[in-house]
Structure formats: structure tokens, C-alpha cells
Design a protein around this motif. Structure first.
Motif, PDB file in Angstrom:
ATOM      1  N   THR A 598      70.190   0.395  45.012  1.00  0.00           N
ATOM      2  CA  THR A 598      70.322   1.610  44.202  1.00  0.00           C
ATOM      3  C   THR A 598      71.715   2.201  44.340  1.00  0.00           C
ATOM      4  OG1 THR A 598      67.957   2.041  44.533  1.00  0.00           O
ATOM      5  CG2 THR A 598      69.313   3.864  43.751  1.00  0.00           C
ATOM      6  N   ASP A 599      72.242   2.283  45.579  1.00  0.00           N
ATOM      7  CA  ASP A 599      73.583   2.825  45.794  1.00  0.00           C
ATOM      8  C   ASP A 599      74.648   1.970  45.120  1.00  0.00           C
ATOM      9  OD1 ASP A 599      72.560   4.919  47.209  1.00  0.00           O
ATOM     10  OD2 ASP A 599      73.058   4.118  49.192  1.00  0.00           O
ATOM     11  N   ALA A 600      74.505   0.653  45.208  1.00  0.00           N
ATOM     12  CA  ALA A 600      75.494  -0.242  44.602  1.00  0.00           C
ATOM     13  C   ALA A 600      75.535  -0.046  43.084  1.00  0.00           C
ATOM     14  CB  ALA A 600      75.182  -1.691  44.949  1.00  0.00           C
ATOM     15  N   MET A 601      74.363   0.048  42.437  1.00  0.00           N
ATOM     16  CA  MET A 601      74.337   0.245  40.984  1.00  0.00           C
ATOM     17  C   MET A 601      74.879   1.607  40.592  1.00  0.00           C
ATOM     18  SD  MET A 601      73.404  -2.550  39.793  1.00  0.00           S
ATOM     19  CE  MET A 601      72.978  -4.013  40.724  1.00  0.00           C
ATOM     20  N   HIS A 602      74.656   2.599  41.456  1.00  0.00           N
ATOM     21  CA  HIS A 602      75.199   3.934  41.178  1.00  0.00           C
ATOM     22  C   HIS A 602      76.726   3.914  41.220  1.00  0.00           C
ATOM     23  CE1 HIS A 602      75.394   8.307  41.038  1.00  0.00           C
ATOM     24  NE2 HIS A 602      76.155   8.283  42.120  1.00  0.00           N
ATOM     25  N   GLU A 603      77.288   3.194  42.176  1.00  0.00           N
ATOM     26  CA  GLU A 603      78.753   3.109  42.265  1.00  0.00           C
ATOM     27  C   GLU A 603      79.350   2.361  41.076  1.00  0.00           C
ATOM     28  OE1 GLU A 603      79.067   2.956  47.169  1.00  0.00           O
ATOM     29  OE2 GLU A 603      79.570   1.217  45.954  1.00  0.00           O
ATOM     30  N   VAL A 604      78.663   1.341  40.603  1.00  0.00           N
ATOM     31  CA  VAL A 604      79.183   0.505  39.531  1.00  0.00           C
ATOM     32  C   VAL A 604      79.411   1.315  38.254  1.00  0.00           C
ATOM     33  CG1 VAL A 604      78.455  -1.313  37.928  1.00  0.00           C
ATOM     34  CG2 VAL A 604      78.376  -1.721  40.371  1.00  0.00           C
ATOM     35  N   VAL A 605      78.573   2.330  38.010  1.00  0.00           N
ATOM     36  CA  VAL A 605      78.682   3.096  36.765  1.00  0.00           C
ATOM     37  C   VAL A 605      79.454   4.397  36.948  1.00  0.00           C
ATOM     38  CG1 VAL A 605      76.605   2.095  35.771  1.00  0.00           C
ATOM     39  CG2 VAL A 605      76.414   4.165  37.155  1.00  0.00           C
ATOM     40  N   GLU A 606      80.090   4.587  38.090  1.00  0.00           N
ATOM     41  CA  GLU A 606      80.965   5.749  38.246  1.00  0.00           C
ATOM     42  C   GLU A 606      82.311   5.461  37.573  1.00  0.00           C
ATOM     43  OE1 GLU A 606      81.528   7.263  42.128  1.00  0.00           O
ATOM     44  OE2 GLU A 606      79.377   7.543  42.547  1.00  0.00           O
ATOM     45  N   PHE A 607      82.918   6.488  36.975  1.00  0.00           N
ATOM     46  CA  PHE A 607      84.219   6.300  36.328  1.00  0.00           C
ATOM     47  C   PHE A 607      85.071   7.556  36.490  1.00  0.00           C
ATOM     48  CE2 PHE A 607      81.223   7.906  33.219  1.00  0.00           C
ATOM     49  CZ  PHE A 607      81.920   8.869  32.502  1.00  0.00           C
ATOM     50  N   ASP A 608      86.384   7.385  36.316  1.00  0.00           N
ATOM     51  CA  ASP A 608      87.314   8.493  36.519  1.00  0.00           C
ATOM     52  C   ASP A 608      87.559   9.233  35.213  1.00  0.00           C
ATOM     53  OD1 ASP A 608      89.010   6.870  35.043  1.00  0.00           O
ATOM     54  OD2 ASP A 608      90.028   6.073  36.817  1.00  0.00           O
ATOM     55  N   SER A 609      88.480  10.176  35.269  1.00  0.00           N
ATOM     56  CA  SER A 609      88.764  11.014  34.105  1.00  0.00           C
ATOM     57  C   SER A 609      89.433  10.237  32.979  1.00  0.00           C
ATOM     58  CB  SER A 609      89.663  12.187  34.523  1.00  0.00           C
ATOM     59  OG  SER A 609      90.868  11.696  35.116  1.00  0.00           O
ATOM     60  N   GLU A 610      90.028   9.091  33.280  1.00  0.00           N
ATOM     61  CA  GLU A 610      90.681   8.281  32.255  1.00  0.00           C
ATOM     62  C   GLU A 610      89.726   7.288  31.600  1.00  0.00           C
ATOM     63  OE1 GLU A 610      94.005   6.398  34.038  1.00  0.00           O
ATOM     64  OE2 GLU A 610      95.049   8.284  34.504  1.00  0.00           O
ATOM     65  N   GLY A 611      88.459   7.321  31.993  1.00  0.00           N
ATOM     66  CA  GLY A 611      87.478   6.436  31.382  1.00  0.00           C
ATOM     67  C   GLY A 611      87.480   5.031  31.950  1.00  0.00           C
ATOM     68  N   ARG A 612      87.958   4.866  33.181  1.00  0.00           N
ATOM     69  CA  ARG A 612      87.955   3.551  33.822  1.00  0.00           C
ATOM     70  C   ARG A 612      86.951   3.548  34.968  1.00  0.00           C
ATOM     71  NH1 ARG A 612      91.784   0.182  32.063  1.00  0.00           N
ATOM     72  NH2 ARG A 612      93.587   1.047  30.973  1.00  0.00           N
ATOM     73  N   GLY A 613      86.223   2.456  35.102  1.00  0.00           N
ATOM     74  CA  GLY A 613      85.242   2.351  36.163  1.00  0.00           C
ATOM     75  C   GLY A 613      85.865   2.427  37.532  1.00  0.00           C
ATOM     76  N   SER A 614      85.222   3.117  38.456  1.00  0.00           N
ATOM     77  CA  SER A 614      85.771   3.300  39.801  1.00  0.00           C
ATOM     78  C   SER A 614      85.944   1.982  40.534  1.00  0.00           C
ATOM     79  CB  SER A 614      84.856   4.227  40.609  1.00  0.00           C
ATOM     80  OG  SER A 614      84.793   5.504  40.018  1.00  0.00           O
ATOM     81  N   LEU A 615      85.049   1.006  40.274  1.00  0.00           N
ATOM     82  CA  LEU A 615      85.124  -0.279  40.971  1.00  0.00           C
ATOM     83  C   LEU A 615      85.686  -1.389  40.106  1.00  0.00           C
ATOM     84  CD1 LEU A 615      81.685  -0.322  42.859  1.00  0.00           C
ATOM     85  CD2 LEU A 615      83.870   0.591  43.619  1.00  0.00           C
ATOM     86  N   ALA A 616      86.095  -1.070  38.879  1.00  0.00           N
ATOM     87  CA  ALA A 616      86.625  -2.070  37.935  1.00  0.00           C
ATOM     88  C   ALA A 616      85.607  -3.189  37.703  1.00  0.00           C
ATOM     89  CB  ALA A 616      87.957  -2.647  38.434  1.00  0.00           C
ATOM     90  N   VAL A 617      84.334  -2.823  37.626  1.00  0.00           N
ATOM     91  CA  VAL A 617      83.270  -3.763  37.297  1.00  0.00           C
ATOM     92  C   VAL A 617      82.713  -3.432  35.918  1.00  0.00           C
ATOM     93  CG1 VAL A 617      81.041  -4.712  37.997  1.00  0.00           C
ATOM     94  CG2 VAL A 617      82.713  -4.036  39.740  1.00  0.00           C
ATOM     95  N   LEU A 618      82.351  -2.181  35.720  1.00  0.00           N
ATOM     96  CA  LEU A 618      81.904  -1.688  34.428  1.00  0.00           C
ATOM     97  C   LEU A 618      82.735  -0.481  34.033  1.00  0.00           C
ATOM     98  CD1 LEU A 618      77.988  -1.789  34.763  1.00  0.00           C
ATOM     99  CD2 LEU A 618      79.493  -3.548  33.836  1.00  0.00           C
ATOM    100  N   ASP A 619      83.006  -0.360  32.744  1.00  0.00           N
ATOM    101  CA  ASP A 619      83.688   0.803  32.179  1.00  0.00           C
ATOM    102  C   ASP A 619      82.770   1.469  31.171  1.00  0.00           C
ATOM    103  OD1 ASP A 619      85.955   0.199  33.607  1.00  0.00           O
ATOM    104  OD2 ASP A 619      86.950  -0.841  31.948  1.00  0.00           O
ATOM    105  N   PRO A 620      82.883   2.785  31.013  1.00  0.00           N
ATOM    106  CA  PRO A 620      82.125   3.415  29.925  1.00  0.00           C
ATOM    107  C   PRO A 620      82.627   2.902  28.577  1.00  0.00           C
ATOM    108  CG  PRO A 620      83.692   4.965  30.879  1.00  0.00           C
ATOM    109  CD  PRO A 620      83.704   3.748  31.755  1.00  0.00           C
ATOM    110  N   THR A 621      81.735   2.737  27.633  1.00  0.00           N
ATOM    111  CA  THR A 621      82.133   2.267  26.303  1.00  0.00           C
ATOM    112  C   THR A 621      82.957   3.348  25.606  1.00  0.00           C
ATOM    113  OG1 THR A 621      80.144   3.149  25.255  1.00  0.00           O
ATOM    114  CG2 THR A 621      80.029   0.904  26.123  1.00  0.00           C
ATOM    115  N   PRO A 622      83.776   2.960  24.629  1.00  0.00           N
ATOM    116  CA  PRO A 622      84.497   3.986  23.856  1.00  0.00           C
ATOM    117  C   PRO A 622      83.562   5.020  23.241  1.00  0.00           C
ATOM    118  CG  PRO A 622      85.427   1.822  23.433  1.00  0.00           C
ATOM    119  CD  PRO A 622      84.227   1.604  24.288  1.00  0.00           C
ATOM    120  N   ASN A 623      82.376   4.601  22.835  1.00  0.00           N
ATOM    121  CA  ASN A 623      81.396   5.565  22.315  1.00  0.00           C
ATOM    122  C   ASN A 623      80.980   6.554  23.392  1.00  0.00           C
ATOM    123  OD1 ASN A 623      81.492   4.235  19.901  1.00  0.00           O
ATOM    124  ND2 ASN A 623      79.488   3.252  20.109  1.00  0.00           N
TER     125      ASN A 623
END
Length: 905
Positions: A598-623
């Protein structure tokens, strides 16, 4: 206890496989419902299925004698008869004085003849070969799991139902009508019993003779025990005849008929002289059941009129109902796919969760409600069906936008697809889904480049789909008509494949210890949380839980992750490794194991103010970033630091070159160190998701449906819809370069999945079904949670329980997910009630208003103080779930371990 069965021979198995292939083939060529030529033998089989289903008498259940793989070993499954008179006869054969009917819940206090230290709860299922079958639904032992065998059907014998070994929970369906005792359990000697052993007859407190059976006294030799004082006759688990007698000041107890072992000397002997009894004699259980049933019919509500309304009396009538006149211009595959979806939606709210076993009148109630809703008619919900099933049926009809006929026609059609799925349930292991021949250039075709047409969506982007060559085969038809099969059937088949490919793990010498093959993974969550709270991306990618897991398991092959060991007392949780949380005083009895996923999946979907994933695994979509389009909460595979507009240096000059470029667009893009790291992370993400799926842990992974889940399942593909799902504006400009990179990253994700899961058979699922299997229920359904709850120390009517459920409903979606992680170490619920391996327990906490609630994530339990009002409860519960950061309940950590957990980055 023993179960015998003839099993299924190879000829019948092969005949069934060929029959399923023949039936699937009839759906080819997009025939309308009126023109579908089902074989006459199958129509008659469907008619028999309807009559059997309508009788509401039979239930198929897996027994403890069945094999470990659902779809491979079914010879010892039991067809249970649920009719009241047959169940009463089975109860009479056990010597019960009250008939237990299907659905009755009882407290079980004895097993294999011996009293249980902790009682269990079971539900009565039905009768088979004169034996009464039950299934355990609750085990009071902390850490006990029904997946360890108790959750399957089994039978009682007479040594397990003696005295008060079975106690009814609530009111039984038999209306407390007394069931006559058959001669076998009576003393038939008119003069009673005479003690003939010199030492007398020892009276013990229990039917069984063991250490916990107390010696109450003895009856002297030559004493005559009158027939009225011989209360019962039974055979214990050792095969010794025992009598329950009443004697003087000693009271009631058990004596043996003879000494077991040695010369088998007689202790008592029957006295046949005397006046014969005037009581009615019952030689067989059936005779006693007939007397009981006559009284039962006078009390039980007669529902024959309701039942007759749904009866189909002739084969010709059934044929007419199968092909309703008001279904026009609709292909049979479209109509039957809608019927399958409707039946599956209703079955999700049934006890079994299986569409082929969903009760008839629960289905009719939901179908009638859904039809009335589609026509905007007012209908009072039937008491036979749940409101959840009714709403799910109505939603299914709206989703498929199909003009359904009258309810009886719908039920006939459901019987048709049930008959098909009943055969498919045992035929799927023998049918090809993705044969290796389809990967050849010959069968793939010139445009396929060695791949079949469905794989174009995952590996390549091909616009000229008409150039593909798809050779007709059993496998291609199975994938094409995948929606004809109930999702529960397909999930069961894939689960059986996963079970069959599980890496075997030998048991440890100590049953409470994990074997050495289960390696320990050390995770420092304290350091990970400080890292994720900072702003340095390099520190996040080095010290996050995801990165720690990747580092600890990077040398492991897929074989290690395919283990599914279930340790004793761990709540039935399968595992591939043991988790050691550094600096936290907790033992891994399954809670920490789920927590790291659960913690690992939570980290994967965290992102910064520039819209880049914190772990560079997943990024939020432009939408997601711009909050435009229909899908605004999704994530896509990381873009790294590369510019997606300049990925390919190859500029085609001709149309054929352009087609080749688009076919291999995901492969000809430049690859550098950043993209390599992203691909490696996605491979590990796939391995992590696959491991979680194997071990029944739904992951919170909001990936796009078309770009990921439908592509993996090789479902329908639409490039424009896929792009619009992640980037609405790019789709308006027809800029496909974003998709090319995503296709390439998807291959890495699937590569990781394939290390752990049999991805070849995932093509049997639709994209929605695959997402549900891996990710569970995205909504925290409070009603679903309430249906699986058990209370310890509280009653459902207590005020604090009402406060709790009201507070939980008022929470936001994020707060509900945090609550679920607080009590179960996971952020998603299973899809339906039957998928829960253990109940949710609410236990009474001795504290008062100033006490916080606590939870045991290993055993899915919440310790709740008796708060005085709802406001206090909600405030304390929210404070607990928002501020808990460690697991500290099993032992006190030493200074060295605390220092290691809290030391600086």
C-alpha cells in the motif's frame, strides 16, 4: 470421514471441451438473436438448467475432499439437496431433535468428536448422500483463516452434534418443530440396561473418553437402569456405543456398552423382558422426516403460486422465450453479452458471488426491478432480493442500452448462458487462449510482423487494421467472444492457473515459523516518510518504500515472487517474503506485508508542483494536471526528462515507410539512461502488482483504461479514444507522439507482470475485468463493509455502532481509504462479499471518551471505545487515522533498532 466419487473420465472431458467450442462457434458471423442456430441438444440442456434452477433445490459446493485447483479437480464436489424434507432426514440420521435447514447459522463447539477450545460459526448448506453439509463462516481464533480448509463444505457425524455442540444463532428456519428420534438413538430394550461388569459402569461427562472428560462417578454391578432413564444411545469417534443415562444424585452422564480393547468385555447388557413400549417407532431417518415435514408445511408460508408464475412447462414454450419477437436488429453476441453482464452484476450480491450458483428468486427480483426502472415504472423492491442487487441490475441495463424483453424471457436467456458457463467452467483449462503458433509470421500476417491482430494495441500502433490476417481458430474465437463467459468463471480459471504455477514452499519444522525459503525484506518506513516529505527527487528515489523494495528484491527471479505460502495464524494471507519494519515494534503476521504494498503504491502516484512523479515511475496525465476532459484522476507512465515531440529522427518519404514507422514507433525512439531507469522501475512495478494480485491484495493504481488495461487484455482498441483519455488537447491536434512513448513503457510494465502472472491467459478478460482483478473496488463501499462485519462485545443495535457507521459514511473518499489502511493495511476493498477472506471485526475497547481507537491490521479488527456521542467518535477516529505513522503493538523496540529507524538520511 471419507468422500468417494467416480470423478470424470477423459472421454467425457474431451466431449465437453468440443461441445463448448461448438457452442462458441455458433456466435460467429454476427447473427441476430432470431438466426442464432444453437444445437437442439444445447437448447434442451438449457431448458433442464432452467427447471433445475427454478426448483431452487440444488446447490453445488466444493468440499474439503476437492483438489487444490478449482478448475482441474472437481470429482469430489458435492451436489447438495436443499429441500427441507431431505435436510430433516439428514438431521434425523445425526440424532438431532431440531431440523437444521439451509441458511441456518449455528455455533459449532465440537470437531472430530472433541470439544473446541474456541468455538466456530457455520452455515448449513444442504444434504448429500444422507449427510448434512455445512461451511464455516467464522473462526474465533485470532489469525485463523477460512482459506486454510474451513471455508469449504464438509459434513457432520453423530459424534460432533452431541449435547449442545450445535447451538442455533437466532431463529432457525425449521420453526423449532421437534424432530422425532429414530430407533438407532434410543434404547430399544423394554427393561432398560443392566450393569454386568464387576467394577461397575463409570459415568463420564462427555461422549468421548479423553483427559477433559470428567469422571462423575460409577454405577455398581447388577444395577438396572430403567428405559426411561436411558436418554440417548450414540457411537463416539472411536466406534464405541455409549449411553447417556440419568442415575441418582450423579445426574446425567455417559457410560460405555463395553470396554474398548483387550477382550472387549461387556459393561452393560440390554434387558429384553418387560412391557413393550407404546411410543411410535421410526426405523429410518426418512420416516422421522415425513412426520416432521407434515407439521412444517402447516406453518411454512406456501409460495407455490409465486413459483408457478415463473414455471416453464414445455420445451416449446422455452424455445419461444429464448427468441423474443421484440428483439430486432441485435446480434446474438451483443444480446448474450448484455445478459451475462446483467446476471454477473446480480450475482455479486449473492452469498456465493457465482453467477452459475445465484438463487433463482434473487435473480428474478433484481430483473423485475431493473426492467421496471428502465421503463420508469414504480416498483416496490422485493424482500427476496437485496437493494444492492436491484440497483446493480438496473445500472447494467442502462449501461448496455439494450432493449430487454419481458422478465421471463430474460430469465430463460440467463438459463441459456448459465448452461454454457457451467460447461465452460470445467472446459477452460483445456481450451487454448494464446497458442504459440499465433506468434509466427505466417499466422500473424504481413502486417502483423509475427503478432496477432489483438496485440497491435499493446505492442504497436497500426492504422491499417484491414491488412491484418487473423486465422480463424478456437483461441481467436475464445478471445473474440470473451464476454459470453461470466467474470467469476474467468477469474476462477486464472486463479487456478496461478495456483498451479505457484512455487512450492516446504513447511518449517515449527508450524508457527516461516520456512527459510521465505526471505526477509527490511523496510525503513520512517526514513521513507522523511524522504518523501522533502523536496529532493534523488533522495525520494533512493529511500522511498518502493525503492527499498526494488533494491531488496532486484536479484530475485520471478520464481521467488510466485510463492504463495500461508503461515499458521497469519489470517490466511499468502506471501512471498517476510517484512521487517525497521524501528517499529511489530511482527509480520500479515499486516506489515500488506502495508508495504500500500505504501509503495501511494508513493508511486505522488507528484510535485510541476506535474512530475516523485519517483519518476508514474506521472499525472495532462488531463489530470489541467483538470480537463472526462478522466481527470489518472496517471500514465513517466516521461522522464525527454521531449516527447522529438523522439524519432526517422522521417518517412513514402506511405509504406510511414506505415512501417507507425507500426514500430515504440521501438525506434532513442533510448538513454533516463529512459532505461524508467523502464526498469516499470518492470519492478509490474512485478509488484503481479505479486499483490497473486496474494489477494488489491492495489490503488489509477492507470488509464484504454491505454493500459484494455491493451494488456488485448481488448478493443481505439487510438483516438486512448489519447483523449490521457491528453484531451493532444487528441484535438492529432498528435500521437505521446502515445508512442506510452506504448513502449507499457511493454516494460507487462514484462514485469509476466514474471509473476500468466499474462497469456489475461486475454480472456475484458479491460474492466482485468482492472477489477488487479485493483479491486476503487470506492470504499460502506454497505459492503457492513455486510461482512462481526461484533465482539457490542450489538448491532448499540448507539456507538450506529455512530460509527454514520461517521464512516460522512467521511470523504480519501478519509475512507485512510481508515481502510488503518484497520487492514490496504486502501481498497475486494469487489464483492464472497471475496473477503476474513470478516471485519469491531471489538469493544475498555477506554472512554478520552481514549483513541486502535486497530490490528493483521486481523482486520478495530478496537472501539464506547464513546458517548457521534461527534466524539468521529473526532477520535479521524485523529487516529490521520496521525498514525507506525505499527507499535507487538513488542518494545530496542534503542539500536529505534536509532536505525530514525537516523538521518
Amino acid at each position: 470421514k471419507q468422500r468417494f466419487g467416480f470423478g470424470v473420465d477423459g472421454v467425457d472431458t474431451l466431449s465437453n471441451v468440443l461441445a463448448v467450442e461448438q457452442l462458441v462457434k455458433t456466435y460467429s458471423n454476427e447473427k441476430t438473436v432470431q438466426n442464432t442456430n444453437h444445437p437442439n441438444w444445447f437448447i434442451r440442456e438449457a431448458f433442464n438448467e432452467y427447471r433445475r434452477w427454478h426448483s431452487s433445490r440444488w446447490l453445488r459446493a466444493k468440499t474439503r475432499g476437492s483438489g487444490p485447483h478449482d478448475c482441474a479437480t472437481y470429482g469430489l464436489d458435492a451436489e447438495l439437496d436443499t429441500s427441507p424434507i431431505v435436510c430433516a432426514a439428514a438431521c434425523a440420521s445425526l440424532g438431532l431433535r431440531t431440523a437444521l435447514l439451509p441458511g441456518d447459522r449455528v455455533v459449532v463447539k465440537r470437531s472430530a468428536g472433541r470439544p473446541l477450545e474456541l468455538v466456530e460459526e457455520a452455515v448449513v448448506l444442504g444434504s448429500h448422500q444422507g449427510r448434512l453439509y455445512y461451511r464455516l463462516v467464522s473462526q474465533k481464533s485470532e489469525g485463523g483463516s477460512l482459506t486454510e480448509g474451513g471455508g469449504r463444505a464438509w459434513m457432520w457425524d453423530e459424534s460432533e452434534v452431541v449435547d449442545d455442540s450445535l447451538q442455533m444463532v437466532g431463529t432457525g428456519k425449521g420453526h423449532d418443530i421437534e424432530l422425532p428420534l429414530i430407533n438407532r438413538f434410543r434404547c430399544m430394550a423394554p427393561g432398560g440396561l443392566r450393569v454386568v461388569l464387576e467394577g461397575g459402569a463409570v459415568i463420564r461427562s462427555d461422549l468421548e473418553i479423553f483427559d477433559r472428560s470428567r469422571n462423575l462417578g460409577s454405577i455398581p454391578v447388577d444395577t438396572v437402569i430403567s428405559r426411561a432413564d436411558v436418554l440417548e444411545r450414540r457411537i463416539n469417534s472411536c466406534g464405541v456405543i455409549r449411553y447417556r443415562v440419568r442415575y441418582g444424585e450423579i445426574g446425567e452422564g455417559w457410560i460405555s456398552s463395553r470396554i474398548r480393547g483387550g477382550r472387549e468385555e461387556a459393561i452393560v447388557e440390554p434387558i429384553f423382558e418387560g412391557e413393550p413400549t407404546t411410543d411410535t417407532m421410526f426405523l429410518t431417518p426418512e420416516e422421522a422426516a415425513v412426520v416432521w415435514y407434515e407439521k412444517f408445511k402447516q406453518i411454512e408460508k406456501n409460495d407455490e403460486e409465486d413459483k408457478e408464475a415463473w414455471a416453464i412447462n414445455s420445451f416449446e414454450e422455452f424455445q419461444q422465450l429464448l427468441v423474443p419477437a421484440d428483439i430486432k436488429d441485435l446480434s446474438s453476441i451483443q444480446y448474450d453479452s448484455a445478459i451475462v453482464a446483467l446476471a454477473s452484476a446480480i450475482a455479486d450480491f449473492s452469498e456465493s458471488g457465482e453467477a452459475v450458483d445465484c438463487p433463482f428468486f434473487e435473480t428474478t427480483s433484481a430483473v423485475c426491478f431493473a426492467l421496471a426502472s428502465s421503463k420508469e415504472e414504480r416498483l416496490i423492491e422485493s424482500s427476496l432480493g437485496s437493494s444492492g442487487a436491484n440497483q446493480a441490475a438496473a445500472a447494467s441495463m442502462i449501461k448496455h442500452r439494450c432493449q430487454f424483453p419481458n422478465a421471463k424471457s430474460v430469465m430463460a436467456r440467463i438459463a441459456l448462458v448459465r448452461a454454457l458457463n457451467r460447461r465452460a467452467r470445467v472446459a477452460l483449462p483445456w481450451l487454448p487462449i494464446r497458442p504459440s503458433q499465433e506468434a509466427t509470421t505466417i499466422l500473424g500476417g504481413q502486417c502483423g510482423h509475427g503478432a496477432s491482430v489483438e496485440r497491435a494495441g499493446r505492442n504497436k500502433l497500426v492504422e491499417s487494421m484491414d491488412l491484418w490476417v487473423q486465422v480463424p481458430s478456437i483461441a481467436s474465437r475464445m478471445r473474440q467472444f470473451r464476454n459470453l463467459f461470466f467474470p467469476s468463471i474467468k477469474i476462477r480459471f486464472i486463479g487456478s492457473v496461478m495456483d498451479a504455477t505457484t512455487t512450492p514452499t516446504p513447511l518449517s519444522h515449527d508450524e508457527y515459523e516461516l520456512p527459510r525459503e521465505i526471505r526477509t525484506v527490511r523496510v525503513n518506513r520512517l526514513k521513507a516518510r522523511r524522504a518523501m516529505a522533502g523536496s529532493d527527487p534523488r533522495v525520494k528515489r533512493k529511500h522511498g518504500v518502493f525503492s527499498q523494495l526494488q533494491s531488496e528484491t532486484k536479484s530475485w527471479g520471478g520464481t521467488a515472487l510466485r510463492r504463495g505460502f500461508v503461515a499458521k495464524g497469519h489470517g490466511g494471507q499468502k506471501r512471498a517474503f517476510k517484512v521487517k519494519l525497521i524501528g517499529e515494534g511489530v511482527n509480520d503476521y500479515s499486516g506489515p506485508y500488506r502495508e508495504v504494498f500500500t505504501d509503495a503504491m501511494h508513493e508511486v502516484v505522488e507528484f510535485d508542483s510541476e506535474g512530475r512523479g516523485s519517483l519518476a515511475v508514474l506521472d499525472p496525465t495532462p488531463n489530470n494536471i489541467s483538470q480537463i476532459g472526462e478522466d481527470r484522476e489518472l496517471f500514465m507512465f513517466s516521461r522522464g526528462e525527454l521531449d516527447t515531440c522529438h523522439r524519432s529522427r526517422f522521417q518517412p518519404s513514402f506511405q509504406e515507410e510511414d506505415r512501417i514507422k507507425k507500426s514500430f514507433s515504440s521501438l525506434i525512439m532513442p533510448r538513454d539512461e533516463i529512459s532505461r531507469e524508467v523502464e526498469e522501475s516499470l518492470v519492478f512495478l509490474g512485478r509488484l502488482v503481479g505479486t499483490a494480485c497473486r496474494h489477494g491484495i488489491p492495489v490503488d493504481l489509477p492507470l488509464p483504461m484504454y491505454m493500459v488495461w484494455k491493451a494488456i487484455a488485448e481488448d478493443s482498441y481505439d487510438a483516438e479514444r486512448t489519447l483523449a483519455e490521457i491528453d484531451f488537447l493532444a487528441n484535438q491536434q492529432k498528435n500521437m507522439t505521446q502515445l508512442w512513448w506510452q506504448q513502449r513503457m507499457l511493454n516494460s510494465f507487462v514484462d514485469g507482470l509476466s514474471h509473476v502472472l500468466p499474462v497469456e491467459v489475461l486475454a480472456l478478460l475484458s479491460g474492466e475485468e482485468l482492472q477489477a482483478m488487479l485493483c479491486g473496488n476503487p470506492d470504499v463501499d460502506v454497505d459492503l463493509l457492513k455486510r461482512v462485519v462481526e461484533y465482539e462485545g457490542y450489538e448491532e443495535t448499540d448507539d456507538v455502532i450506529s455512530y460509527f457507521w454514520e461517521s464512516l459514511r460522512e467521511m470523504t473518499h480519501v478519509e475512507k481509504k485512510k481508515f481502510l489502511q488503518f484497520v487492514w493495511a490496504r486502501s481498497r476493498l475486494p469487489n464483492k462479499e464472497s471475496d473477503f477472506e476474513a470478516p471485519f471485526k469491531i471489538q469493544k475497547h475498555p477506554g472512554e471518551d478520552n481514549t483513541l481507537p486502535s486497530a490490528s491490521t493483521c486481523f482486520f479488527s478495530l478496537a472501539l471505545p464506547n464513546y458517548s456521542d457521534k461527534t466524539v467518535l468521529k473526532d477520535k477516529l479521524l485523529f487516529a487515522i490521520e496521525n498514525v505513522c507506525t505499527m507499535e503493538s507487538d513488542y518494545v523496540t530496542n534503542d539500536a533498532e529505534v536509532g536505525e529507524g530514525w537516523k538521518g538520511l
